[in-house]
Design an enzyme around this catalytic site. Structure first.
Site, PDB file in Angstrom:
ATOM      1  N   PHE A 136      -8.845  15.970  35.288  1.00  0.00           N
ATOM      2  CA  PHE A 136      -9.292  14.897  34.404  1.00  0.00           C
ATOM      3  C   PHE A 136      -9.525  15.491  33.018  1.00  0.00           C
ATOM      4  O   PHE A 136     -10.358  16.379  32.856  1.00  0.00           O
ATOM      5  CB  PHE A 136     -10.581  14.239  34.902  1.00  0.00           C
ATOM      6  CG  PHE A 136     -11.013  13.083  34.032  1.00  0.00           C
ATOM      7  CD1 PHE A 136     -10.553  11.799  34.280  1.00  0.00           C
ATOM      8  CD2 PHE A 136     -11.856  13.279  32.947  1.00  0.00           C
ATOM      9  CE1 PHE A 136     -10.927  10.724  33.465  1.00  0.00           C
ATOM     10  CE2 PHE A 136     -12.232  12.221  32.122  1.00  0.00           C
ATOM     11  CZ  PHE A 136     -11.767  10.945  32.390  1.00  0.00           C
ATOM     12  N   ASP A 223      -9.817  24.038  30.051  1.00  0.00           N
ATOM     13  CA  ASP A 223     -10.738  22.952  29.728  1.00  0.00           C
ATOM     14  C   ASP A 223     -12.113  23.281  30.327  1.00  0.00           C
ATOM     15  O   ASP A 223     -12.310  23.199  31.532  1.00  0.00           O
ATOM     16  CB  ASP A 223     -10.151  21.657  30.320  1.00  0.00           C
ATOM     17  CG  ASP A 223     -11.071  20.451  30.195  1.00  0.00           C
ATOM     18  OD1 ASP A 223     -12.259  20.633  29.890  1.00  0.00           O
ATOM     19  OD2 ASP A 223     -10.589  19.316  30.430  1.00  0.00           O
ATOM     20  N   LYS A 252     -19.490  18.156  26.036  1.00  0.00           N
ATOM     21  CA  LYS A 252     -20.656  17.837  26.863  1.00  0.00           C
ATOM     22  C   LYS A 252     -21.932  18.611  26.528  1.00  0.00           C
ATOM     23  O   LYS A 252     -22.704  18.209  25.695  1.00  0.00           O
ATOM     24  CB  LYS A 252     -20.293  17.967  28.347  1.00  0.00           C
ATOM     25  CG  LYS A 252     -19.332  16.853  28.810  1.00  0.00           C
ATOM     26  CD  LYS A 252     -19.258  16.765  30.312  1.00  0.00           C
ATOM     27  CE  LYS A 252     -18.269  15.720  30.794  1.00  0.00           C
ATOM     28  NZ  LYS A 252     -18.723  14.332  30.632  1.00  0.00           N
TER      29      LYS A 252
END
Length: 399
Positions: A136, A223, A252
């Site tokens: 994702f 990532d 994040k």
């Protein structure tokens, strides 16, 4: 609807989320309160965002100070804390320089553009990037195309071309999928897949992919949007394998709740973007940069990497002990304070049941309870998570 939960609605907000019917009003440490005054233990941290928990006594005054000085200036001018935060990230990653944006999606999108330009600069007209099953990377058209979830992609075709998809942790599959393909320019993956169900890449696999990228002159793009920023007990989850990527998107946890994204580049990717190649309005604004600088400073002052490793190991073993012998338990996996409890059947109802019991969690990939609490979590709070969650899981599996 359970009486313990608020009756809340947002009729003027676009209906894009399946929300738990509560509205949070304030937080302190690892606890939050809703608008009815009900208290919750936060084991989700805004989906791995609130690194320092809520209302951190060192972060709040720093952000208040910054808001009073300058929130936004634009990238027409130098932003001193951009350089400061970039240096902090470069020192901790062993990489070269940084591009700042506002979200993980933007960071991943920038990584994809870097890879394509890297290919074009080498004379490859249609560059291709290796991506992974269950990955994702975001919800823009390009990051959606790189994502390995047909459910998330449904209804948004045609997807962007230029991706080769492989399964995780299988170096032979990667070699086979890229055999005799001169257009491949990069390999792109999460060290621990987040939305895909908390699936870690094995250390040996990471080393093998790094070696293959070196051998074939590909960019290794990792990532670390969800698993980075100390969540596993090291600054970046790939560091457990002793490797360094060429491109590393972050977001994040980097700003403890203030929106921030970054792409850290190593020597191979450091000079691909030139003025005019890429940009952003909000990226690198003074408020976000201050949040990033202070987050790293406080994490180091308070020893939060060691805390994430220690409390995470305690939480994992307590969950294993509490759920030992449960027939419907598939696996408990992850590292540090990024854990997934996989069950044998879809368990989405547990998100609301946990909230009713005073615990905030999420369920991802249908069958995986995801725990990504603030990195300030104590062992006592970890035990509290287990005390609430284990009986809920047991009751659910018995249904």
């Amino acid at each position: 609807m359970n009486a313990a939960l608020n009756t809340v609605a947002s009729p003027h907000v676009m209906n894009t989320y399946g929300r738990v019917p509560i509205a949070l009003s304030h937080g302190r440490g690892c606890r939050v309160w809703d608008t009815n005054g009900k208290e919750y233990l936060d084991a989700l941290a805004g989906i791995a965002v609130n690194t320092l928990g809520h209302g951190h006594p060192k972060l709040v005054p720093a952000l208040q100070d910054q808001v009073a000085k300058l929130i936004h200036s634009s990238n027409y001018y130098h932003v001193p804390n951009q350089e400061r935060l970039a240096q902090m990230l470069v020192e901790r990653s062993g990489m070269t320089n940084v591009f700042f944006c506002s979200t993980g999606l933007e960071a991943n999108e920038a990584a994809l553009k870097l890879a394509r330009k890297y290919g074009h600069d080498k004379g490859i007209e249609r560059p291709e990037i290796v991506v992974y099953e269950k990955a994702f990377h975001g919800r823009s058209i390009a990051t959606l195309s790189a994502t390995g979830n047909p459910k998330v992609q449904a209804g948004f075709g045609p997807l962007v071309e230029g991706f080769v998809r492989v399964p995780a942790n299988d170096i032979e599959a990667l070699k086979k999928a890229t055999e005799n393909n001169p257009n491949v320019v990069a390999v792109f993956f999460e060290t621990i897949q987040g939305e895909g169900g908390v699936n870690p890449m094995r250390a040996q696999y990471l080393k093998d992919v790094r070696a293959l990228c070196d051998q074939r002159d590909w960019l290794l793009m990792i990532d670390e949007v969800q698993c980075g920023m100390g969540r596993t007990g090291k600054w970046f989850a790939h560091q457990w394998a002793g490797i360094v990527p060429d491109v590393m998107p972050l977001a994040k946890g980097l700003g403890s709740g203030v929106p921030i994204g970054a792409v850290v580049a190593g020597p191979k990717a450091a000079n691909i973007f030139q003025p005019g190649n890429h940009g952003t309005t909000f990226g690198g604004n003074p408020l976000a940069m201050r949040a990033g600088v202070e987050t790293i400073r406080i994490m180091e002052e308070d020893g939060l990497l060691a805390n994430a490793e220690r409390v995470g190991a305690h939480l994992k073993s307590a969950l294993e002990k509490g759920l030992a012998g449960e027939v419907g338990l598939k696996e408990i996996r992850g590292q540090g304070l990024m854990l997934g409890v996989e069950l044998t059947k879809p368990c989405g109802v547990l998100t609301q049941r946990a909230a009713e019991a005073g615990l905030l969690i999420s369920v991802t990939a249908d069958t995986v309870v995801r725990l990504v609490p603030p990195l300030i979590l104590t062992t006592a709070e970890a035990d509290e998570i287990v005390a609430i969650l284990v009986p809920l899981i047991k009751a659910f599996l018995a249904e």
